[in-house]
Design a protein around this motif. Structure first.
Motif, PDB file in Angstrom:
ATOM      1  N   SER A 127       3.272  -2.759 -78.104  1.00  0.00           N
ATOM      2  CA  SER A 127       2.381  -2.964 -76.963  1.00  0.00           C
ATOM      3  C   SER A 127       2.011  -4.435 -76.878  1.00  0.00           C
ATOM      4  N   LYS A 128       1.604  -4.834 -75.699  1.00  0.00           N
ATOM      5  CA  LYS A 128       1.190  -6.206 -75.467  1.00  0.00           C
ATOM      6  C   LYS A 128      -0.277  -6.198 -75.073  1.00  0.00           C
ATOM      7  N   LYS A 129      -1.023  -7.109 -75.658  1.00  0.00           N
ATOM      8  CA  LYS A 129      -2.406  -7.311 -75.257  1.00  0.00           C
ATOM      9  C   LYS A 129      -2.465  -8.688 -74.607  1.00  0.00           C
ATOM     10  N   ILE A 130      -3.142  -8.792 -73.458  1.00  0.00           N
ATOM     11  CA  ILE A 130      -3.184 -10.067 -72.756  1.00  0.00           C
ATOM     12  C   ILE A 130      -4.617 -10.537 -72.560  1.00  0.00           C
ATOM     13  N   ALA A 131      -4.761 -11.823 -72.290  1.00  0.00           N
ATOM     14  CA  ALA A 131      -6.061 -12.426 -71.976  1.00  0.00           C
ATOM     15  C   ALA A 131      -5.855 -13.473 -70.892  1.00  0.00           C
ATOM     16  N   ASN A 132      -6.788 -13.523 -69.962  1.00  0.00           N
ATOM     17  CA  ASN A 132      -6.773 -14.506 -68.885  1.00  0.00           C
ATOM     18  C   ASN A 132      -8.173 -15.071 -68.695  1.00  0.00           C
ATOM     19  N   TYR A 133      -8.257 -16.203 -68.001  1.00  0.00           N
ATOM     20  CA  TYR A 133      -9.539 -16.800 -67.632  1.00  0.00           C
ATOM     21  C   TYR A 133      -9.995 -16.349 -66.244  1.00  0.00           C
ATOM     22  N   GLY A 134      -9.040 -15.983 -65.385  1.00  0.00           N
ATOM     23  CA  GLY A 134      -9.369 -15.659 -64.008  1.00  0.00           C
ATOM     24  C   GLY A 134      -9.355 -16.878 -63.100  1.00  0.00           C
ATOM     25  N   VAL A 135      -8.708 -17.955 -63.534  1.00  0.00           N
ATOM     26  CA  VAL A 135      -8.608 -19.156 -62.710  1.00  0.00           C
ATOM     27  C   VAL A 135      -7.467 -18.992 -61.704  1.00  0.00           C
ATOM     28  N   ALA A 136      -7.548 -19.735 -60.620  1.00  0.00           N
ATOM     29  CA  ALA A 136      -6.636 -19.564 -59.485  1.00  0.00           C
ATOM     30  C   ALA A 136      -5.167 -19.723 -59.856  1.00  0.00           C
ATOM     31  N   TRP A 137      -4.858 -20.644 -60.738  1.00  0.00           N
ATOM     32  CA  TRP A 137      -3.447 -20.925 -60.999  1.00  0.00           C
ATOM     33  C   TRP A 137      -2.751 -19.817 -61.792  1.00  0.00           C
ATOM     34  N   GLU A 138      -3.501 -18.911 -62.426  1.00  0.00           N
ATOM     35  CA  GLU A 138      -2.848 -17.782 -63.108  1.00  0.00           C
ATOM     36  C   GLU A 138      -2.100 -16.916 -62.093  1.00  0.00           C
ATOM     37  N   GLY A 139      -2.774 -16.559 -61.007  1.00  0.00           N
ATOM     38  CA  GLY A 139      -2.144 -15.751 -59.970  1.00  0.00           C
ATOM     39  C   GLY A 139      -1.125 -16.522 -59.168  1.00  0.00           C
ATOM     40  N   ALA A 140      -1.420 -17.803 -58.909  1.00  0.00           N
ATOM     41  CA  ALA A 140      -0.513 -18.623 -58.104  1.00  0.00           C
ATOM     42  C   ALA A 140       0.844 -18.777 -58.793  1.00  0.00           C
ATOM     43  N   PHE A 141       0.826 -19.005 -60.104  1.00  0.00           N
ATOM     44  CA  PHE A 141       2.076 -19.175 -60.832  1.00  0.00           C
ATOM     45  C   PHE A 141       2.599 -17.850 -61.358  1.00  0.00           C
ATOM     46  N   GLY A 142       1.676 -16.905 -61.612  1.00  0.00           N
ATOM     47  CA  GLY A 142       2.055 -15.588 -62.109  1.00  0.00           C
ATOM     48  C   GLY A 142       2.306 -15.554 -63.603  1.00  0.00           C
ATOM     49  N   ILE A 180      -8.267 -33.464 -74.726  1.00  0.00           N
ATOM     50  CA  ILE A 180      -7.757 -32.739 -75.896  1.00  0.00           C
ATOM     51  C   ILE A 180      -8.862 -31.865 -76.486  1.00  0.00           C
ATOM     52  N   ARG A 181     -10.053 -32.406 -76.626  1.00  0.00           N
ATOM     53  CA  ARG A 181     -11.162 -31.641 -77.206  1.00  0.00           C
ATOM     54  C   ARG A 181     -11.444 -30.374 -76.388  1.00  0.00           C
ATOM     55  N   GLN A 182     -11.552 -30.498 -75.068  1.00  0.00           N
ATOM     56  CA  GLN A 182     -11.835 -29.323 -74.231  1.00  0.00           C
ATOM     57  C   GLN A 182     -10.681 -28.327 -74.271  1.00  0.00           C
ATOM     58  N   THR A 183      -9.467 -28.820 -74.404  1.00  0.00           N
ATOM     59  CA  THR A 183      -8.310 -27.936 -74.493  1.00  0.00           C
ATOM     60  C   THR A 183      -8.392 -27.078 -75.756  1.00  0.00           C
ATOM     61  N   TYR A 184      -8.801 -27.673 -76.869  1.00  0.00           N
ATOM     62  CA  TYR A 184      -8.984 -26.895 -78.097  1.00  0.00           C
ATOM     63  C   TYR A 184     -10.131 -25.893 -77.948  1.00  0.00           C
ATOM     64  N   VAL A 185     -11.202 -26.294 -77.284  1.00  0.00           N
ATOM     65  CA  VAL A 185     -12.315 -25.373 -77.037  1.00  0.00           C
ATOM     66  C   VAL A 185     -11.809 -24.158 -76.260  1.00  0.00           C
ATOM     67  N   ASN A 186     -11.002 -24.385 -75.234  1.00  0.00           N
ATOM     68  CA  ASN A 186     -10.456 -23.286 -74.446  1.00  0.00           C
ATOM     69  C   ASN A 186      -9.531 -22.403 -75.284  1.00  0.00           C
TER      70      ASN A 186
END
Length: 152
Positions: free
Chosen positions: A7-22, A69-75
């Motif tokens: 099985s696959k478990k997924i996680a998203n932020y809900g930001v616009a580019w997730e749906g735009a790029f798929g 870079i710091r914020q990217t690690y936080v995310n």
């Protein structure tokens, strides 16, 4: 075609580019967590520490590299937590950057800070690229983590 052996478990932020790029931000298959390229955005998808652009729409300098870079690690830490994981579970990371010298200097400081050690036990790649998804973006980082599902 769907593989029914796992099985696959997924996680998203809900930001616009997730749906735009798929795509999904993170995916767990068995004991491995794959984190898509992360950037320095907040909860609403607004870029944190965007680079100033020149007249051609390219970054004018790379002084925002450390903050990005710091914020990217936080995310990434937030995504890892969705699977019960931390940066301690990361086994590989790849930094895609527009400027290698500034990324090397900034990344060496931030990585040591985020992993809490001068020698993070993580395979790491630093790759120079010509462009990233957003003009003000100067770094993107992917992560792979492995968790011990049998740990107590």
């Amino acid at each position: 075609m769907t593989n029914t052996n796992y099985s696959k478990k997924i996680a998203n932020y809900g930001v616009a580019w997730e749906g735009a790029f798929g795509y999904v931000q993170a995916l767990q298959v068995k004991d491995t967590i794959y984190i898509s390229g992360q950037l320095s955005h907040d909860e609403e998808g607004k870029l944190i520490a965007p680079a100033t652009l020149d007249g051609k729409g390219r970054p004018a300098d790379f002084t925002q590299m450390e903050a990005q870079i710091r914020q990217t690690y936080v995310n990434a830490k937030k995504l890892l937590a969705e699977f019960g994981a931390t940066l301690d579970d990361v086994v590989e990371e790849t930094l895609f950057v527009l400027d290698i010298p500034s990324a090397f200097a900034a990344g060496s400081r931030v990585r040591k800070e985020m992993y809490g050690t001068d020698m993070p036990p993580v395979a790491s790649n630093l790759i120079g690229v010509n462009a990233l998804a957003f003009p003000e973006q100067i770094v993107e980082i992917t992560f792979r983590a492995v968790i011990d599902r049998n740990a107590a």
